[in-house]
Design a protein around this motif. Structure first.
Motif, mmCIF file in Angstrom:
data_model
loop_
_atom_site.group_PDB
_atom_site.id
_atom_site.type_symbol
_atom_site.label_atom_id
_atom_site.label_comp_id
_atom_site.label_asym_id
_atom_site.label_seq_id
_atom_site.Cartn_x
_atom_site.Cartn_y
_atom_site.Cartn_z
ATOM 1 N N PRO A 107 -3.709 4.763 -1.833
ATOM 2 C CA PRO A 107 -3.688 3.742 -2.897
ATOM 3 C C PRO A 107 -3.231 2.394 -2.361
ATOM 4 O O PRO A 107 -2.321 2.320 -1.536
ATOM 5 C CB PRO A 107 -2.679 4.313 -3.907
ATOM 6 C CG PRO A 107 -2.609 5.765 -3.623
ATOM 7 C CD PRO A 107 -2.849 5.915 -2.158
ATOM 8 N N ARG A 108 -3.855 1.310 -2.840
ATOM 9 C CA ARG A 108 -3.483 -0.029 -2.398
ATOM 10 C C ARG A 108 -2.033 -0.363 -2.749
ATOM 11 O O ARG A 108 -1.388 -1.160 -2.085
ATOM 12 C CB ARG A 108 -4.416 -1.066 -3.031
ATOM 13 C CG ARG A 108 -5.821 -1.052 -2.465
ATOM 14 C CD ARG A 108 -5.853 -1.680 -1.095
ATOM 15 N NE ARG A 108 -7.214 -1.826 -0.619
ATOM 16 C CZ ARG A 108 -7.661 -1.316 0.515
ATOM 17 N NH1 ARG A 108 -6.854 -0.605 1.266
ATOM 18 N NH2 ARG A 108 -8.895 -1.493 0.895
ATOM 19 N N SER A 109 -1.517 0.253 -3.804
ATOM 20 C CA SER A 109 -0.144 -0.020 -4.210
ATOM 21 C C SER A 109 0.867 0.489 -3.185
ATOM 22 O O SER A 109 2.051 0.121 -3.236
ATOM 23 C CB SER A 109 0.143 0.611 -5.573
ATOM 24 O OG SER A 109 -0.062 2.016 -5.532
ATOM 25 N N ASP A 110 0.433 1.337 -2.261
ATOM 26 C CA ASP A 110 1.328 1.888 -1.240
ATOM 27 C C ASP A 110 1.549 0.924 -0.075
ATOM 28 O O ASP A 110 2.386 1.186 0.779
ATOM 29 C CB ASP A 110 0.755 3.195 -0.678
ATOM 30 C CG ASP A 110 0.927 4.353 -1.642
ATOM 31 O OD1 ASP A 110 1.537 4.154 -2.699
ATOM 32 O OD2 ASP A 110 0.429 5.449 -1.330
ATOM 33 N N LEU A 111 0.804 -0.159 -0.024
ATOM 34 C CA LEU A 111 0.853 -1.057 1.128
ATOM 35 C C LEU A 111 2.277 -1.544 1.382
ATOM 36 O O LEU A 111 2.938 -2.084 0.494
ATOM 37 C CB LEU A 111 -0.072 -2.257 0.883
ATOM 38 C CG LEU A 111 -0.417 -3.105 2.112
ATOM 39 C CD1 LEU A 111 -1.318 -2.323 3.046
ATOM 40 C CD2 LEU A 111 -1.105 -4.401 1.700
ATOM 41 N N LEU A 112 2.754 -1.310 2.611
ATOM 42 C CA LEU A 112 4.091 -1.710 3.058
ATOM 43 C C LEU A 112 5.217 -1.032 2.272
ATOM 44 O O LEU A 112 6.340 -1.520 2.279
ATOM 45 C CB LEU A 112 4.260 -3.238 3.005
ATOM 46 C CG LEU A 112 3.603 -4.034 4.144
ATOM 47 C CD1 LEU A 112 3.851 -5.513 3.960
ATOM 48 C CD2 LEU A 112 4.118 -3.563 5.502
#
Length: 281
Positions: A29-34
């Motif tokens: 998921p993009r929300s997991d970035l960093l």
């Protein structure tokens, strides 16, 4: 020859592992970035675990190479991991190399050869004092932090490149600390290695670098991250080796010219190979 084989084996495992990890990370998921939960999501993907097995093997082989050879010799050889990544990517994308691909491979190989032959890296130089020690390490760490901060303010594709650059700088620093840890182990065994902060620096950088690399893999195609990672690591490692660890390179005008040309060719070859259509999009 042993150091050469260990470094090339490390590059092979790292290149294959990076491709497999990116194939899995792009599904996170993009929300997991960093965020640390990215790693939690990735460990549940068999493909990512298989890629991590390769990268872990590469790190072990790289550590053995660094324990037995100069950082300034090992780092250019590790840059060839991109060639092995390209080999696996060709299987995935079924894309032939073509003239540009072979040109990138040739330029990268010649760059590594030119730097090593001209520089003739060897240990034995004067080690840096505490001031230069912390200035060099601190400058690289600060630059990596600035790149991460800047990455949060740009589009995803550019963010992936900046995050990979930051990880590459940290990995170059990690390689230098690995060398110091190996020397402490040789001089005083495991207790002496455990009492040095460098060992814990290696572990800490490894964890932070893993998060940065996987975030870069998640944010954009491999061609936006792996070239930056591959180019930054040897440069940072060589700076640490010469500036701190006492690695010596030949400093005649002709040798310096060839060393500079070799480093430029390594970066150019990495960029050409990394941006080739064979890299998964």
């Amino acid at each position: 020859m042993t150091v050469f084989l260990l470094a090339i084996g490390s590059a092979c495992c790292l290149g294959l592992g990076f491709v497999l990890q990116q194939q899995a990370a792009q599904r996170a998921p993009r929300s997991d970035l960093l965020h640390w939960r990215l790693l939690w999501d990735l460990v549940r993907m068999p493909e990512w675990l298989f890629g991590t097995l390769f990268t872990t093997s590469g790190l072990v082989l790289g550590a053995l190479a660094l324990a037995n050879g100069e950082v300034s010799l090992v780092e250019p050889l590790l840059a060839t991991n991109l060639l092995f990544a390209m080999a696996l990517s060709r299987v995935i994308t079924r894309q032939s190399l073509g003239r540009s691909g072979w040109a990138g491979v040739l330029v990268l190989g010649l760059g590594v050869t030119a730097f090593i032959v001209a520089g003739q890296p060897q240990a034995g130089g004067e080690r840096a004092g505490p001031l230069r020690y912390w200035l060099v390490f601190g400058a690289i760490a600060a630059l990596a932090l600035l790149l991460v901060s800047a990455a949060r303010r740009v589009p995803l594709f550019e963010e992936a490149t900046l995050l990979a650059l930051s990880a590459g700088l940290l990995y170059g620093l990690q390689d230098a600390l690995t060398r110091i840890t190996a020397e402490r182990f040789d001089h005083g065994g495991l207790p002496h290695a455990l009492t040095g902060w460098q060992l814990y620096g290696v572990v800490g950088i490894g964890v932070v670098g893993l998060l940065l690399v996987q975030s870069a893999f998640e944010a954009a195609p491999l061609k936006m991250s792996l070239p930056a990672l591959t180019a930054a690591q040897p440069i940072a490692g060589i700076v640490c080796a010469v500036g701190v660890l006492g690695d010596r390179l030949r400093v005649t005008p002709a040798a310096l010219a060839w060393e500079a040309a070799g480093l430029l060719a390594i970066v150019a070859g990495v960029l050409v190979v990394g941006r080739h259509p064979a890299m998964p999009a």
